[in-house]
Design an enzyme around this catalytic site. Structure first.
Site, mmCIF file in Angstrom:
data_model
loop_
_atom_site.group_PDB
_atom_site.id
_atom_site.type_symbol
_atom_site.label_atom_id
_atom_site.label_comp_id
_atom_site.label_asym_id
_atom_site.label_seq_id
_atom_site.Cartn_x
_atom_site.Cartn_y
_atom_site.Cartn_z
ATOM 1 N N GLU A 88 0.867 -1.189 0.000
ATOM 2 C CA GLU A 88 0.000 0.000 0.000
ATOM 3 C C GLU A 88 0.906 1.243 0.000
ATOM 4 O O GLU A 88 1.983 1.224 0.613
ATOM 5 C CB GLU A 88 -0.839 -0.016 1.288
ATOM 6 C CG GLU A 88 -1.717 1.200 1.515
ATOM 7 C CD GLU A 88 -2.271 1.278 2.943
ATOM 8 O OE1 GLU A 88 -1.517 1.020 3.904
ATOM 9 O OE2 GLU A 88 -3.461 1.580 3.087
ATOM 10 N N ASN B 269 -7.037 6.394 -1.549
ATOM 11 C CA ASN B 269 -5.960 5.438 -1.301
ATOM 12 C C ASN B 269 -6.242 4.269 -2.253
ATOM 13 O O ASN B 269 -7.213 3.535 -2.067
ATOM 14 C CB ASN B 269 -5.993 5.011 0.174
ATOM 15 C CG ASN B 269 -4.784 4.179 0.556
ATOM 16 O OD1 ASN B 269 -4.097 3.627 -0.303
ATOM 17 N ND2 ASN B 269 -4.545 4.062 1.848
ATOM 18 N N LYS C 6 -9.576 2.282 -1.647
ATOM 19 C CA LYS C 6 -9.731 1.719 -0.298
ATOM 20 C C LYS C 6 -11.049 2.142 0.354
ATOM 21 O O LYS C 6 -11.351 3.341 0.453
ATOM 22 C CB LYS C 6 -8.545 2.158 0.562
ATOM 23 C CG LYS C 6 -8.480 1.524 1.950
ATOM 24 C CD LYS C 6 -7.165 1.935 2.615
ATOM 25 C CE LYS C 6 -6.978 1.324 3.992
ATOM 26 N NZ LYS C 6 -5.684 1.733 4.585
ATOM 27 N N GLU D 152 -5.681 8.810 7.963
ATOM 28 C CA GLU D 152 -6.231 8.395 6.655
ATOM 29 C C GLU D 152 -7.610 8.986 6.398
ATOM 30 O O GLU D 152 -7.969 9.293 5.272
ATOM 31 C CB GLU D 152 -6.297 6.869 6.559
ATOM 32 C CG GLU D 152 -4.945 6.241 6.295
ATOM 33 C CD GLU D 152 -5.055 4.820 5.805
ATOM 34 O OE1 GLU D 152 -5.717 4.577 4.787
ATOM 35 O OE2 GLU D 152 -4.486 3.938 6.477
ATOM 36 N N CYS E 62 -4.741 -2.854 3.012
ATOM 37 C CA CYS E 62 -4.406 -2.771 4.430
ATOM 38 C C CYS E 62 -5.568 -3.026 5.382
ATOM 39 O O CYS E 62 -5.979 -4.162 5.572
ATOM 40 C CB CYS E 62 -3.732 -1.442 4.733
ATOM 41 S SG CYS E 62 -2.885 -1.515 6.328
ATOM 42 N N ASN F 79 0.458 -1.095 5.434
ATOM 43 C CA ASN F 79 1.376 -0.307 6.278
ATOM 44 C C ASN F 79 0.781 -0.376 7.672
ATOM 45 O O ASN F 79 -0.222 0.306 7.943
ATOM 46 C CB ASN F 79 1.376 1.175 5.869
ATOM 47 C CG ASN F 79 2.167 1.456 4.604
ATOM 48 O OD1 ASN F 79 3.326 1.820 4.645
ATOM 49 N ND2 ASN F 79 1.510 1.291 3.470
HETATM 50 N N1 CDT Z 1 -2.758 1.490 6.548
HETATM 51 C C1 CDT Z 1 -3.643 0.888 7.365
HETATM 52 O O1 CDT Z 1 -4.796 0.706 7.023
HETATM 53 N N2 CDT Z 1 -3.183 0.556 8.597
HETATM 54 C C2 CDT Z 1 -4.040 0.020 9.612
HETATM 55 C C3 CDT Z 1 -3.529 0.371 10.952
HETATM 56 C C4 CDT Z 1 -3.877 1.705 11.357
HETATM 57 S S1 CDT Z 1 -5.241 1.795 12.418
HETATM 58 C C5 CDT Z 1 -5.134 3.344 13.045
HETATM 59 C C6 CDT Z 1 -4.180 -1.475 9.606
HETATM 60 O O2 CDT Z 1 -5.313 -1.950 9.763
HETATM 61 O O3 CDT Z 1 -3.181 -2.193 9.508
#
Ligand code: CDT
Length: 319
Positions: A47, A110, A127, A146, A172, A197
């Site tokens: 991502e 995203n 996303k 985000e 993600c 990430n």
């Molecule tokens: N990038 C992403 O979606 N990361 C989320 C963690 C952040 S929650 C504040 C994940 O679900 O891995």
């Protein structure tokens, strides 16, 4: 006839704020070449694979913020990746921040794309599940903004024919939601591609964050098994601008088993020869949706009395 997809996950170590697109694209090309050398016909990148994970910062200056987004795909700096894919005859999945002129305004998503072995984009996904906050949270070392920097994706969860099978994408946080896989599962998905990430401090609660690695694999393994699909999960990881991020990229079989996992916290290619007919066997037996799913019973029976515990005072519709 057995159908195989030789697939690679190209995990990436940290991308520094100071790294240029051209430098990042050079890293992606090196990973792509390694994937090809190891027999892959499809390589999955993370991502937001072109920049550092900028939602960790509050960026009020719009000009500074939009530097993290792509206005065109391919664009001037990313064209080289498409050219190399075409030359090597390898497809790829790439996550990036998208700035789109749509409905008479600039919109931020995203996004991920699926590119075929000719270097042609055959699918785009935006996303849906955006984690974190739209306002900075007091007391947090790293923000997760985000919800501030992206709109909820407007693509839904489509699937595409490609690489000899039915391919799906998500990004993600989507991987934690059963609906993500089920919506694609109901369309016959055979391989879900995803990049992530995930900072180790992502909830800010030590007891939950201690299980970051477990929950990562739990989500993808459950999604794979319950929907009879391969899942390829690719991390951007390591310590990026002071934020520690989860690695452990995996390729998961429809059996739910991890068949390949990254062992480093940096740039690393893992591969698998994914037999799509493993999924077919699960879909024709234990997860034959047409025979065994009971959609009627999944509806909330509002009128039912007696058999269910009385609602709590603050209970609302299950939506
Ligand atoms: N990038 C992403 O979606 N990361 C989320 C963690 C952040 S929650 C504040 C994940 O679900 O891995």
């Amino acid at each position: 006839m057995t159908r195989f997809v030789n697939v690679a996950a190209a995990q990436m170590g940290p991308i520094a704020k100071s790294e240029t697109r051209t430098q990042v694209v050079a890293r992606l090309i090196a990973l792509m070449r390694e994937a090809k050398a190891r027999g892959a016909e499809l390589v999955v990148f993370p991502e937001l694979a072109l920049t550092t994970f900028f939602p960790r910062w509050l960026i009020d200056n719009e000009a500074e913020l939009t530097q993290y987004y792509e206005r065109a795909m391919p664009g001037p700096e990313t064209q080289a990746l498409f050219d190399e894919a075409h030359r090597l005859e390898i497809g790829f999945y790439l996550g990036y921040a998208e700035l789109a002129q749509e409905d008479g305004r600039l919109r931020k998503f995203n996004t991920s794309i699926l590119v075929d072995r000719r270097g042609v984009i055959i699918g785009k996904y935006r996303k849906v599940h955006l984690p974190g906050h739209s306002e900075p949270q007091a007391g947090r070392q790293h923000q997760h903004l985000e919800k501030r920097y992206f709109e909820r994706g407007n693509t839904g969860f489509p699937v595409w024919r490609g690489f000899g099978g039915v391919m799906g994408m998500c990004l993600c946080n989507d991987r934690r939601w059963p609906e993500t896989y089920r919506v694609m599962g109901l369309q016959g998905v055979e391989m879900v591609l995803l990049g992530y990430n995930t900072p180790f401090d992502h909830t800010g609660h030590d007891d939950i964050d201690a299980l970051t690695s477990f929950h990562n694999h739990l989500s993808m393994q459950a999604g794979a098994y319950q929907n009879a699909t391969w899942v390829v999960g690719t991390a951007k990881c390591g310590t990026e601008e002071g934020s520690k991020m989860l690695a452990q990229s995996v390729i998961v079989s429809p059996s739910g088993e991890i068949v390949s996992m990254a062992s480093s916290i940096g740039d690393e290619v893992i591969t698998a020869k994914a037999d799509l007919d493993i999924g077919k066997r699960y879909r024709e037996t234990i997860f034959d949706f047409a025979r065994h799913r009971e959609p009627e019973s999944y509806k909330l029976i509002v009128e039912r009395k007696g058999a269910m515990p009385p609602p709590l005072a603050d209970e609302v519709s299950l939506g």
